[in-house]
Design a protein around this motif. Structure first.
Motif, PDB file in Angstrom:
ATOM      1  N   ASN A  35       0.824  -1.205   0.000  1.00 49.48           N
ATOM      2  CA  ASN A  35       0.000   0.000   0.000  1.00 49.48           C
ATOM      3  C   ASN A  35       0.861   1.260   0.000  1.00 49.48           C
ATOM      4  OD1 ASN A  35      -2.417  -1.521   0.153  1.00 49.48           O
ATOM      5  ND2 ASN A  35      -2.175  -1.709   2.376  1.00 49.48           N
ATOM      6  N   ASP A  36       0.227   2.347  -0.453  1.00 53.79           N
ATOM      7  CA  ASP A  36       0.838   3.677  -0.405  1.00 53.79           C
ATOM      8  C   ASP A  36       2.132   3.753  -1.213  1.00 53.79           C
ATOM      9  OD1 ASP A  36      -1.256   4.291   1.345  1.00 53.79           O
ATOM     10  OD2 ASP A  36      -0.044   3.795   3.112  1.00 53.79           O
ATOM     11  N   LEU A  37       2.125   3.142  -2.401  1.00 53.32           N
ATOM     12  CA  LEU A  37       3.276   3.256  -3.301  1.00 53.32           C
ATOM     13  C   LEU A  37       3.109   4.534  -4.124  1.00 53.32           C
ATOM     14  CD1 LEU A  37       3.466  -0.430  -4.608  1.00 53.32           C
ATOM     15  CD2 LEU A  37       4.726   0.588  -2.703  1.00 53.32           C
ATOM     16  N   GLU A  38       3.955   5.499  -3.905  1.00 58.34           N
ATOM     17  CA  GLU A  38       3.838   6.768  -4.607  1.00 58.34           C
ATOM     18  C   GLU A  38       4.152   6.600  -6.089  1.00 58.34           C
ATOM     19  OE1 GLU A  38       6.259   9.706  -2.753  1.00 58.34           O
ATOM     20  OE2 GLU A  38       4.956   9.911  -1.002  1.00 58.34           O
ATOM     21  N   LEU A  39       3.304   7.174  -6.941  1.00 58.89           N
ATOM     22  CA  LEU A  39       3.553   7.104  -8.370  1.00 58.89           C
ATOM     23  C   LEU A  39       4.826   7.890  -8.709  1.00 58.89           C
ATOM     24  CD1 LEU A  39       0.011   7.567  -9.970  1.00 58.89           C
ATOM     25  CD2 LEU A  39       1.250   5.457  -9.486  1.00 58.89           C
ATOM     26  N   PRO A  40       5.616   7.369  -9.668  1.00 62.73           N
ATOM     27  CA  PRO A  40       6.863   8.058 -10.027  1.00 62.73           C
ATOM     28  C   PRO A  40       6.591   9.221 -10.978  1.00 62.73           C
ATOM     29  CG  PRO A  40       6.604   6.103 -11.368  1.00 62.73           C
ATOM     30  CD  PRO A  40       5.422   6.118 -10.414  1.00 62.73           C
ATOM     31  N   VAL A  41       7.644   9.866 -11.424  1.00 57.98           N
ATOM     32  CA  VAL A  41       7.515  10.912 -12.437  1.00 57.98           C
ATOM     33  C   VAL A  41       7.544  10.266 -13.808  1.00 57.98           C
ATOM     34  CG1 VAL A  41       8.592  12.652 -10.956  1.00 57.98           C
ATOM     35  CG2 VAL A  41      10.003  11.297 -12.522  1.00 57.98           C
ATOM     36  N   ASN A  42       6.989  10.954 -14.781  1.00 48.11           N
ATOM     37  CA  ASN A  42       7.034  10.492 -16.168  1.00 48.11           C
ATOM     38  C   ASN A  42       8.491  10.490 -16.624  1.00 48.11           C
ATOM     39  OD1 ASN A  42       6.981  10.373 -19.057  1.00 48.11           O
ATOM     40  ND2 ASN A  42       4.838  11.041 -19.009  1.00 48.11           N
ATOM     41  N   PRO A  43       9.026   9.327 -17.041  1.00 47.20           N
ATOM     42  CA  PRO A  43      10.452   9.272 -17.395  1.00 47.20           C
ATOM     43  C   PRO A  43      10.801  10.107 -18.621  1.00 47.20           C
ATOM     44  CG  PRO A  43       9.338   7.234 -18.010  1.00 47.20           C
ATOM     45  CD  PRO A  43       8.364   8.028 -17.207  1.00 47.20           C
ATOM     46  N   VAL A  44       9.801  10.488 -19.415  1.00 48.83           N
ATOM     47  CA  VAL A  44      10.064  11.269 -20.628  1.00 48.83           C
ATOM     48  C   VAL A  44       9.972  12.762 -20.340  1.00 48.83           C
ATOM     49  CG1 VAL A  44       9.306  11.746 -22.977  1.00 48.83           C
ATOM     50  CG2 VAL A  44       9.244   9.400 -22.095  1.00 48.83           C
ATOM     51  N   THR A  45       8.886  13.164 -19.670  1.00 47.57           N
ATOM     52  CA  THR A  45       8.656  14.596 -19.464  1.00 47.57           C
ATOM     53  C   THR A  45       9.157  15.094 -18.113  1.00 47.57           C
ATOM     54  OG1 THR A  45       6.456  14.229 -18.510  1.00 47.57           O
ATOM     55  CG2 THR A  45       6.610  14.423 -20.914  1.00 47.57           C
ATOM     56  N   GLY A  46       9.315  14.182 -17.150  1.00 50.75           N
ATOM     57  CA  GLY A  46       9.701  14.599 -15.810  1.00 50.75           C
ATOM     58  C   GLY A  46       8.549  15.088 -14.967  1.00 50.75           C
ATOM     59  N   ASP A  47       7.321  15.054 -15.501  1.00 50.80           N
ATOM     60  CA  ASP A  47       6.146  15.493 -14.748  1.00 50.80           C
ATOM     61  C   ASP A  47       5.705  14.398 -13.775  1.00 50.80           C
ATOM     62  OD1 ASP A  47       6.128  17.851 -16.195  1.00 50.80           O
ATOM     63  OD2 ASP A  47       4.778  17.053 -17.738  1.00 50.80           O
ATOM     64  N   GLN A  48       5.178  14.804 -12.634  1.00 47.93           N
ATOM     65  CA  GLN A  48       4.662  13.851 -11.664  1.00 47.93           C
ATOM     66  C   GLN A  48       3.432  13.142 -12.229  1.00 47.93           C
ATOM     67  OE1 GLN A  48       5.724  12.822  -8.492  1.00 47.93           O
ATOM     68  NE2 GLN A  48       4.122  11.321  -8.913  1.00 47.93           N
ATOM     69  N   LEU A  49       3.448  11.806 -12.199  1.00 47.66           N
ATOM     70  CA  LEU A  49       2.325  11.041 -12.716  1.00 47.66           C
ATOM     71  C   LEU A  49       1.163  11.069 -11.738  1.00 47.66           C
ATOM     72  CD1 LEU A  49       4.144   7.908 -14.194  1.00 47.66           C
ATOM     73  CD2 LEU A  49       3.111   9.796 -15.466  1.00 47.66           C
ATOM     74  N   GLU A  50      -0.052  10.999 -12.308  1.00 44.44           N
ATOM     75  CA  GLU A  50      -1.266  10.934 -11.519  1.00 44.44           C
ATOM     76  C   GLU A  50      -2.054   9.687 -11.896  1.00 44.44           C
ATOM     77  OE1 GLU A  50      -3.289  14.582 -12.288  1.00 44.44           O
ATOM     78  OE2 GLU A  50      -1.866  15.802 -11.130  1.00 44.44           O
ATOM     79  N   CYS A  51      -3.127   9.396 -11.137  1.00 45.95           N
ATOM     80  CA  CYS A  51      -3.906   8.174 -11.367  1.00 45.95           C
ATOM     81  C   CYS A  51      -4.416   8.085 -12.800  1.00 45.95           C
ATOM     82  CB  CYS A  51      -5.068   8.109 -10.383  1.00 45.95           C
ATOM     83  SG  CYS A  51      -4.574   7.807  -8.666  1.00 45.95           S
ATOM     84  N   ASP A  52      -4.841   9.210 -13.368  1.00 45.28           N
ATOM     85  CA  ASP A  52      -5.382   9.195 -14.729  1.00 45.28           C
ATOM     86  C   ASP A  52      -4.309   8.920 -15.787  1.00 45.28           C
ATOM     87  OD1 ASP A  52      -7.891   9.728 -13.746  1.00 45.28           O
ATOM     88  OD2 ASP A  52      -7.745  11.903 -14.046  1.00 45.28           O
ATOM     89  N   ASP A  53      -3.043   8.940 -15.384  1.00 40.21           N
ATOM     90  CA  ASP A  53      -1.958   8.750 -16.353  1.00 40.21           C
ATOM     91  C   ASP A  53      -1.555   7.288 -16.504  1.00 40.21           C
ATOM     92  OD1 ASP A  53      -1.833  11.521 -16.652  1.00 40.21           O
ATOM     93  OD2 ASP A  53      -0.353  11.740 -15.036  1.00 40.21           O
ATOM     94  N   ILE A  54      -2.106   6.386 -15.678  1.00 44.30           N
ATOM     95  CA  ILE A  54      -1.685   4.989 -15.711  1.00 44.30           C
ATOM     96  C   ILE A  54      -2.875   4.092 -16.016  1.00 44.30           C
ATOM     97  CG2 ILE A  54       0.195   5.406 -14.082  1.00 44.30           C
ATOM     98  CD1 ILE A  54      -1.548   4.095 -11.923  1.00 44.30           C
ATOM     99  N   ASP A  55      -2.550   2.892 -16.548  1.00 45.08           N
ATOM    100  CA  ASP A  55      -3.563   1.891 -16.863  1.00 45.08           C
ATOM    101  C   ASP A  55      -3.519   0.814 -15.775  1.00 45.08           C
ATOM    102  OD1 ASP A  55      -5.239  -0.017 -17.856  1.00 45.08           O
ATOM    103  OD2 ASP A  55      -4.249  -0.210 -19.817  1.00 45.08           O
ATOM    104  N   LEU A  56      -4.505   0.797 -14.893  1.00 45.01           N
ATOM    105  CA  LEU A  56      -4.494  -0.140 -13.767  1.00 45.01           C
ATOM    106  C   LEU A  56      -4.551  -1.600 -14.200  1.00 45.01           C
ATOM    107  CD1 LEU A  56      -6.764   1.640 -11.125  1.00 45.01           C
ATOM    108  CD2 LEU A  56      -4.283   1.314 -11.060  1.00 45.01           C
TER     109      LEU A  56
END
Length: 229
Positions: A35-56
């Motif tokens: 639990n509570d695994l923080e999403l990483p940054v986008n390796p291409v853009t460097g932007d912080q990833l959010e839930c809507d950015d990943i495919d569960l």
């Protein structure tokens, strides 16, 4: 001559090897809640990833023994068992196993669909096995299969100041070979090994001629020239 000693009949030899006192194969399956695994940054853009950015639906895992102390023999205790009507003293061996589980997830197609590593979690599992493993023997554990799969995955949106987090349940399955061994010196009658035959080198290749260009050279001798292009 020394070479004469390598040929002929069998000879009485003294060798160092391991005696196997006991050997079992067993399988174990256990679940983990990561639990509570923080999403990483986008390796291409460097932007912080959010839930809507990943495919569960693409969350996966890998599991491996820890680099430091993957197997620890905690202790062993003598206990008398009745086997085929005869009392025998065996040992209850307590083992501690340390693992690393790494979680991955794919980005949504709009962000390129690349697979990113979310994080690695260390965990420990303990186990008891019954072996003929008296004091002085070594207990060796070898994994013949070690795998995991993701059972459930959910993403918790953070706030404007908090990073979105991934909650994952993982099932780990392992198959293991457990032996108790002791170094011994044995006297045996055996043949000496002989060196193998030397393999011959392949023959030298025949000379080859580069591919020619008869369409352009030599010409047909009539003085005509053709444009190339």
């Amino acid at each position: 001559m020394q070479s004469d000693n390598l040929t002929g009949g069998q000879e009485l030899l003294c060798i160092n090897t391991e005696k196997v006192f006991d050997w079992i194969l067993n399988e174990a399956t256990f679940d983990l809640s990561l639990n509570d695994l923080e999403l990483p940054v986008n390796p291409v853009t460097g932007d912080q990833l959010e839930c809507d950015d990943i495919d569960l639906d693409t969350v996966t895992c890998t599991v491996a023994p820890a680099e430091v102390d993957p197997i620890v023999v905690l202790d062993r205790e003598d206990q008398v068992f009745t086997v085929d009507g005869e009392e025998v003293t065996l040992q209850i061996v307590n083992l501690r196993k340390n693992f690393d589980v790494t979680i991955f997830v794919d980005l949504v197609p709009e962000l390129g669909g690349a697979t990113v590593e979310v994080g690695t979690v260390e965990f420990t599992r303990c186990e008891q096995v019954i072996l003929c493993a008296p004091d002085g023997t070594d207990v060796d554990v070898t994994y013949t299969d070690l795998d995991c799969f993701v059972c459930t995955a959910a993403c918790d949106p953070g706030t404007t100041t908090e990073v979105d987090e991934l909650d994952v349940t993982v099932t780990v399955r392992l198959c293991q070979s457990i032996q108790s061994t002791f170094d011994v010196t044995l006297e045996i009658v055996a043949d000496f090994c002989q060196p193998r035959d030397i393999l011959p080198f392949p023959p030298c290749p025949a000379p080859t001629m580069p591919q020619q260009c008869p369409a352009v050279f030599p010409n047909n001798g009539n003085g005509d020239t053709n444009d190339i292009g």
